[in-house]
Motif scaffolding. Structure first.
Motif, PDB file in Angstrom:
ATOM      1  N   ILE A 201      29.963  31.997  43.052  1.00  0.00           N
ATOM      2  CA  ILE A 201      31.426  31.955  43.025  1.00  0.00           C
ATOM      3  C   ILE A 201      32.024  32.779  44.151  1.00  0.00           C
ATOM      4  O   ILE A 201      31.434  33.765  44.609  1.00  0.00           O
ATOM      5  CB  ILE A 201      31.934  32.488  41.651  1.00  0.00           C
TER       6      ILE A 201
ATOM      7  N   SER B 258      36.424  33.661  45.607  1.00  0.00           N
ATOM      8  CA  SER B 258      37.824  33.491  45.194  1.00  0.00           C
ATOM      9  C   SER B 258      38.473  32.259  45.816  1.00  0.00           C
ATOM     10  O   SER B 258      39.480  31.765  45.309  1.00  0.00           O
ATOM     11  CB  SER B 258      38.636  34.742  45.524  1.00  0.00           C
TER      12      SER B 258
ATOM     13  N   GLY C 237      36.077  29.068  44.037  1.00  0.00           N
ATOM     14  CA  GLY C 237      35.781  29.156  42.610  1.00  0.00           C
ATOM     15  C   GLY C 237      34.295  29.026  42.374  1.00  0.00           C
ATOM     16  O   GLY C 237      33.479  29.390  43.221  1.00  0.00           O
TER      17      GLY C 237
ATOM     18  N   GLY D 282      38.408  39.424  34.897  1.00  0.00           N
ATOM     19  CA  GLY D 282      38.621  38.032  35.289  1.00  0.00           C
ATOM     20  C   GLY D 282      40.011  37.557  34.926  1.00  0.00           C
ATOM     21  O   GLY D 282      40.709  36.910  35.720  1.00  0.00           O
TER      22      GLY D 282
ATOM     23  N   PHE E   7      42.353  36.613  37.942  1.00  0.00           N
ATOM     24  CA  PHE E   7      42.268  35.169  38.175  1.00  0.00           C
ATOM     25  C   PHE E   7      42.837  34.326  37.031  1.00  0.00           C
ATOM     26  O   PHE E   7      42.829  33.107  37.115  1.00  0.00           O
ATOM     27  CB  PHE E   7      40.803  34.763  38.415  1.00  0.00           C
TER      28      PHE E   7
ATOM     29  N   LEU F  16      40.641  30.859  30.851  1.00  0.00           N
ATOM     30  CA  LEU F  16      39.399  30.860  31.628  1.00  0.00           C
ATOM     31  C   LEU F  16      38.150  30.582  30.787  1.00  0.00           C
ATOM     32  O   LEU F  16      37.089  30.282  31.333  1.00  0.00           O
ATOM     33  CB  LEU F  16      39.225  32.206  32.351  1.00  0.00           C
TER      34      LEU F  16
ATOM     35  N   ASP G  13      34.319  31.446  31.506  1.00  0.00           N
ATOM     36  CA  ASP G  13      34.289  31.810  32.924  1.00  0.00           C
ATOM     37  C   ASP G  13      35.025  33.109  33.233  1.00  0.00           C
ATOM     38  O   ASP G  13      34.979  33.590  34.373  1.00  0.00           O
ATOM     39  CB  ASP G  13      34.888  30.685  33.782  1.00  0.00           C
TER      40      ASP G  13
ATOM     41  N   TYR H  79      34.316  35.255  36.694  1.00  0.00           N
ATOM     42  CA  TYR H  79      35.321  35.609  37.706  1.00  0.00           C
ATOM     43  C   TYR H  79      35.479  37.122  37.831  1.00  0.00           C
ATOM     44  O   TYR H  79      35.794  37.635  38.909  1.00  0.00           O
ATOM     45  CB  TYR H  79      36.668  34.968  37.358  1.00  0.00           C
TER      46      TYR H  79
END
Length: 325
Positions: A21, A23, A26, A121, A125, A304, A307, A311
């Protein structure tokens, strides 16, 4: 200039999930293996190294493109030394996983509590992007919390801040996985909800759509709870309402103490039954929260999913290595 990536590894009790991953792009690749709880900590190290190698080879990355390998560990960890105090669901105790992994991988290894990674995360994000102070709460097999204050994760003096699942709710309540009685987690996690449903069906002889699964000793997951709720299963609905009320009460107390801008709810139960469950939590929450503490608060669902912790590795890399990927 070549693209830089991290590899985030979520060390779960049922599976280990690894993702490449950054930024900008993704998640570009995933790999997972089942967690074998009979293995030793050194076996886990080999498994993680193998997962990382598989991903690097599959994506065709050079070693110079990998900035870090970030581990989300379900337990108490020291992110500065890489030492795991205890990860009970994995059978790990007093083990420095960072040192072991860095001996066999050509990358920097970072570790963090998995819920803290999820909170990071969400902050960087997810729905918490523009929020200064937030509490992330994950409700699933257990209940975990991650605290963000002034935009940064708050770990506490011994790196165990956020363990809201082990707040005392009922001193005469059921035994928790931590060994104590009446913890929030022992009363309102999916495990607690399911245990109460099983008790209703087996001991109280109440009728439920989950009877077949219960008699077959099948694991009851969050999606099964959702199906039962949608079909009007009174046993499931009543037990979920009970857990939602306890959750609302506990969160109101935390809010009165901390005065967060946002409380974000995630985890398997919320992902599956959030539309039914969140309004119940909010209703109970506002009965007990002080008006001035909660008047500007937002209670929202994480978007999210699993995930969030993946992240979070990006934020952890920026914090510890000073490198943005």
């Amino acid at each position: 200039m070549e693209n830089k990536y991290i590899i985030s590894v979520d060390m779960g009790g049922t599976k280990m999930l690894a993702s490449v991953i950054n930024s900008n792009k993704g998640i570009i690749s995933r790999a997972k293996i089942s967690t074998d709880l009979d293995k030793t900590p050194n076996d886990y190290v080999k498994d993680i190294a193998s997962l990382v190698k598989t991903l690097v080879d599959d994506v065709g990355l050079s070693n110079s493109q990998i900035v870090s390998v970030c581990l989300g560990v379900p337990g108490s960890v020291n992110p500065y030394t890489g030492h795991i105090g205890i990860a009970p669901n994995l059978g790990i105790k007093n083990f420095n996983i960072k040192n072991r992994l860095e001996k066999i991988l050509p990358y920097k290894v970072l570790i963090e509590n998995d819920v803290n990674l999820g909170a990071l995360g969400i902050k960087h994000f997810g729905v918490g992007k523009n929020v200064k102070n937030l509490l992330a709460v994950f409700i699933g097999t257990g209940i975990g919390g991650g605290v963000i204050i002034n935009g940064e994760i708050y770990r506490g003096s011994n790196f165990v801040a956020g363990e809201i699942g082990h707040m005392l709710v009922d001193k005469n309540g059921p035994k928790c996985g931590c060994g104590r009685k009446g913890c929030f987690e022992a009363l309102a996690s999916r495990t607690a909800i399911v245990n109460n449903i099983i008790k209703d069906v087996k001991k109280e002889k109440k009728k439920s759509l989950l009877e077949k699964q219960i008699k077959a000793n099948e694991r009851i997951k969050s999606k099964a709870l959702l199906n039962a709720v949608l079909k009007g299963d009174k046993v499931v609905i009543n037990r979920m309402k009970e857990a939602a009320q306890i959750t609302g009460q506990v969160l109101s107390g935390i809010q009165n103490l901390m005065n967060f801008d946002m409380i974000v709810l995630g985890g398997g139960v919320i992902e599956a039954v959030g539309k039914f469950y969140l309004p119940l939590i909010e209703e109970e929450f506002y009965k007990h929260a002080l008006y001035d503490s909660s008047k500007n608060l937002k209670i929202v669902q994480s978007k999210l999913g699993d995930d969030a912790a993946i992240y979070g590795g990006i934020a952890l890399t920026k914090e510890f290595l000073g490198i943005a990927v």
